[in-house]
Design a protein around this motif. Structure first.
Motif, PDB file in Angstrom:
ATOM      1  N   PRO A  87       0.835  -1.207   0.000  1.00  0.00           N
ATOM      2  CA  PRO A  87       0.000   0.000   0.000  1.00  0.00           C
ATOM      3  C   PRO A  87       0.867   1.254   0.000  1.00  0.00           C
ATOM      4  N   ARG A  88       0.377   2.287  -0.655  1.00  0.00           N
ATOM      5  CA  ARG A  88       1.078   3.573  -0.689  1.00  0.00           C
ATOM      6  C   ARG A  88       0.594   4.415   0.491  1.00  0.00           C
ATOM      7  N   GLY A  89       1.108   4.107   1.665  1.00  0.00           N
ATOM      8  CA  GLY A  89       0.679   4.803   2.876  1.00  0.00           C
ATOM      9  C   GLY A  89      -0.806   4.602   3.122  1.00  0.00           C
ATOM     10  N   GLU A  90      -1.494   5.683   3.476  1.00  0.00           N
ATOM     11  CA  GLU A  90      -2.932   5.640   3.755  1.00  0.00           C
ATOM     12  C   GLU A  90      -3.748   6.228   2.605  1.00  0.00           C
ATOM     13  N   THR A  91      -3.167   6.283   1.414  1.00  0.00           N
ATOM     14  CA  THR A  91      -3.820   6.953   0.286  1.00  0.00           C
ATOM     15  C   THR A  91      -4.881   6.099  -0.387  1.00  0.00           C
ATOM     16  N   GLY A  92      -4.848   4.792  -0.168  1.00  0.00           N
ATOM     17  CA  GLY A  92      -5.735   3.886  -0.889  1.00  0.00           C
ATOM     18  C   GLY A  92      -5.118   3.354  -2.167  1.00  0.00           C
ATOM     19  N   TYR A  93      -3.947   3.899  -2.549  1.00  0.00           N
ATOM     20  CA  TYR A  93      -3.250   3.438  -3.750  1.00  0.00           C
ATOM     21  C   TYR A  93      -2.205   2.376  -3.372  1.00  0.00           C
ATOM     22  N   TRP A  94      -1.716   1.655  -4.400  1.00  0.00           N
ATOM     23  CA  TRP A  94      -0.707   0.622  -4.221  1.00  0.00           C
ATOM     24  C   TRP A  94       0.514   0.961  -5.070  1.00  0.00           C
ATOM     25  N   GLN A  95       1.690   0.469  -4.639  1.00  0.00           N
ATOM     26  CA  GLN A  95       2.922   0.830  -5.325  1.00  0.00           C
ATOM     27  C   GLN A  95       3.961  -0.277  -5.199  1.00  0.00           C
ATOM     28  N   PHE A  96       4.998  -0.191  -6.045  1.00  0.00           N
ATOM     29  CA  PHE A  96       6.191  -1.011  -5.916  1.00  0.00           C
ATOM     30  C   PHE A  96       7.382  -0.057  -5.880  1.00  0.00           C
ATOM     31  N   ASP A  97       8.538  -0.548  -5.457  1.00  0.00           N
ATOM     32  CA  ASP A  97       9.732   0.291  -5.406  1.00  0.00           C
ATOM     33  C   ASP A  97      10.154   0.678  -6.819  1.00  0.00           C
ATOM     34  N   ARG A  98      10.694   1.879  -6.963  1.00  0.00           N
ATOM     35  CA  ARG A  98      11.074   2.394  -8.285  1.00  0.00           C
ATOM     36  C   ARG A  98      12.513   2.913  -8.241  1.00  0.00           C
ATOM     37  N   PRO A  99      13.480   2.000  -8.314  1.00  0.00           N
ATOM     38  CA  PRO A  99      14.890   2.428  -8.297  1.00  0.00           C
ATOM     39  C   PRO A  99      15.254   3.187  -9.563  1.00  0.00           C
ATOM     40  N   GLU A 100      16.278   3.999  -9.474  1.00  0.00           N
ATOM     41  CA  GLU A 100      16.732   4.762 -10.633  1.00  0.00           C
ATOM     42  C   GLU A 100      17.298   3.824 -11.703  1.00  0.00           C
ATOM     43  N   ALA A 101      17.084   4.194 -12.979  1.00  0.00           N
ATOM     44  CA  ALA A 101      17.618   3.400 -14.086  1.00  0.00           C
ATOM     45  C   ALA A 101      19.143   3.387 -14.020  1.00  0.00           C
ATOM     46  N   ASP A 102      19.726   2.201 -14.192  1.00  0.00           N
ATOM     47  CA  ASP A 102      21.189   2.093 -14.083  1.00  0.00           C
ATOM     48  C   ASP A 102      21.823   1.451 -15.311  1.00  0.00           C
ATOM     49  N   ARG A 103      21.027   1.202 -16.368  1.00  0.00           N
ATOM     50  CA  ARG A 103      21.608   0.592 -17.564  1.00  0.00           C
ATOM     51  C   ARG A 103      20.694   0.844 -18.764  1.00  0.00           C
ATOM     52  N   GLN A 104      21.248   0.589 -19.934  1.00  0.00           N
ATOM     53  CA  GLN A 104      20.473   0.699 -21.161  1.00  0.00           C
ATOM     54  C   GLN A 104      20.438  -0.654 -21.864  1.00  0.00           C
ATOM     55  N   TYR A 105      19.464  -0.779 -22.761  1.00  0.00           N
ATOM     56  CA  TYR A 105      19.231  -2.038 -23.460  1.00  0.00           C
ATOM     57  C   TYR A 105      19.176  -1.771 -24.962  1.00  0.00           C
ATOM     58  N   VAL A 106      19.515  -2.790 -25.736  1.00  0.00           N
ATOM     59  CA  VAL A 106      19.371  -2.717 -27.184  1.00  0.00           C
ATOM     60  C   VAL A 106      18.069  -3.419 -27.564  1.00  0.00           C
ATOM     61  N   LEU A 107      17.233  -2.731 -28.322  1.00  0.00           N
ATOM     62  CA  LEU A 107      15.947  -3.273 -28.735  1.00  0.00           C
ATOM     63  C   LEU A 107      16.153  -4.396 -29.751  1.00  0.00           C
ATOM     64  N   PRO A 108      15.562  -5.578 -29.533  1.00  0.00           N
ATOM     65  CA  PRO A 108      15.683  -6.658 -30.521  1.00  0.00           C
ATOM     66  C   PRO A 108      15.068  -6.268 -31.864  1.00  0.00           C
ATOM     67  N   ASP A 109      15.627  -6.810 -32.937  1.00  0.00           N
ATOM     68  CA  ASP A 109      15.184  -6.465 -34.287  1.00  0.00           C
ATOM     69  C   ASP A 109      13.707  -6.724 -34.504  1.00  0.00           C
ATOM     70  N   ARG A 110      13.138  -7.696 -33.805  1.00  0.00           N
ATOM     71  CA  ARG A 110      11.722  -8.043 -34.031  1.00  0.00           C
ATOM     72  C   ARG A 110      10.776  -6.896 -33.687  1.00  0.00           C
ATOM     73  N   PHE A 111      11.236  -5.922 -32.920  1.00  0.00           N
ATOM     74  CA  PHE A 111      10.402  -4.775 -32.576  1.00  0.00           C
ATOM     75  C   PHE A 111      10.449  -3.678 -33.652  1.00  0.00           C
ATOM     76  N   PHE A 112      11.412  -3.739 -34.545  1.00  0.00           N
ATOM     77  CA  PHE A 112      11.612  -2.647 -35.510  1.00  0.00           C
ATOM     78  C   PHE A 112      10.359  -2.465 -36.365  1.00  0.00           C
ATOM     79  N   GLY A 113       9.938  -1.210 -36.514  1.00  0.00           N
ATOM     80  CA  GLY A 113       8.776  -0.896 -37.318  1.00  0.00           C
ATOM     81  C   GLY A 113       7.467  -1.009 -36.575  1.00  0.00           C
ATOM     82  N   LEU A 114       7.496  -1.491 -35.327  1.00  0.00           N
ATOM     83  CA  LEU A 114       6.258  -1.673 -34.566  1.00  0.00           C
ATOM     84  C   LEU A 114       5.625  -0.333 -34.224  1.00  0.00           C
ATOM     85  N   VAL A 115       6.445   0.680 -33.998  1.00  0.00           N
ATOM     86  CA  VAL A 115       5.970   2.043 -33.700  1.00  0.00           C
ATOM     87  C   VAL A 115       6.643   3.001 -34.666  1.00  0.00           C
TER      88      VAL A 115
END
Length: 290
Positions: free
Chosen positions: A262-290
């Motif tokens: 739970p996100r305190g007493e707000t009624g909402y729910w959450q998970f931990d959100r650590p800062e991004a620490d790396r990058q990824y290469v998009l697989p070719d199968r995604f190319f052209g999807l957007v």
């Protein structure tokens, strides 16, 4: 006419991102199942979104803009749920995509159980000016092939359950976390340096018109010029992110579930959100999807 899924967003002047949003959801869902709230009744937005359900609203600047926006989006989502199995909701620079290895998004959603909220893993598509062209064109995936994990954009954005979404779309009041393995939310804010600069200039003008500071406004801090930083340095920093060995987010999903609470007493729910620490290469199968 399909009733499996609809998509809804709100937009004001961001035509570059709107074009991508329309290409993506218009092709997958059909334009008749796309809902565009035209904030300020912009003529270009209305023209681009022809064939969609365009809802024009006044565009006067307001310090509680984001609160008003999500109050409106929550209402529309809950209404549309009476007519569609799933409703996809988010900012115009956010696109829910399915790994092509798992099929297409519409068929995937048709097979999902009802009365749940789906939370895709958030990924930011980043422009690497050191090794990619300056102008991206209309096709984004392929010309842009680097991403960084963005926990802040792992949003509860595919709904078949009556629930409330928090301002910004980052949290919901659904107590069950569902993170389907092939589902991603791709955030486009950093996908092109030139478009980023133009979009930030527009946002800074909006907050300047308000005449209030960050603490007095219910708007994201990134809309304010004082929080912007140096644009070129922001993009140069992407090259320094360590490169992940594989396009694999199984550990990310497990970490989301382990930290779910739970996100305190707000009624909402959450998970931990650590800062991004790396990058990824998009697989070719995604190319052209957007």
């Amino acid at each position: 006419m399909q009733t499996v899924a609809a998509a809804i967003t709100m937009v004001r002047d961001d035509v570059f991102f709107l074009k991508a949003w329309l290409r993506h959801y218009g092709r997958l869902l059909g334009r008749e199942n796309c809902y565009v709230i035209n904030h300020g009744r912009g003529a270009e937005v209305a023209e681009l979104a022809e064939g969609c359900n365009v809802i024009g609203i006044p565009g006067d600047p307001h310090p509680n803009f984001d609160m008003k926006r999500w109050r409106l989006l929550n209402g529309h989502v809950n209404g549309l749920r009476s007519y569609y199995r799933h409703v996809i909701v988010g900012d115009v620079d956010e696109l829910v995509v399915l790994d092509p290895a798992a099929g297409n998004l519409l068929d995937f959603l048709a097979q999902q159980p009802l009365r749940r909220v789906l939370t895709p893993v958030g990924l930011e598509l980043i422009h690497r000016p050191d090794c990619e062209s300056l102008d991206v064109g209309e096709c984004l995936l392929g010309p842009r092939r680097f991403l960084r994990h963005a926990p802040h954009y792992s949003k509860p954005c595919v709904l078949s359950l009556g629930t409330k979404i928090a301002r910004g779309g980052h949290f919901s009041q659904a107590s069950k976390l569902n993170t389907p393995e092939p589902l991603y939310l791709i955030h486009l804010k950093y996908c092109d340096y030139t478009q980023y600069v133009a979009a930030m200039d527009r946002r800074n003008r909006v907050t300047q018109e308000l005449g209030v500071g960050v603490k007095q406004a219910a708007i994201g801090q990134h809309w304010f010029a004082e929080a912007r930083g140096e644009d070129s340095a922001t993009f140069a920093a992407f090259a320094a992110l360590p490169l992940a060995e594989a396009f694999d987010f199984s550990k990310v999903r497990r970490r989301m579930h382990r930290s779910w609470k739970p996100r305190g007493e707000t009624g909402y729910w959450q998970f931990d959100r650590p800062e991004a620490d790396r990058q990824y290469v998009l697989p070719d199968r995604f190319f052209g999807l957007v």
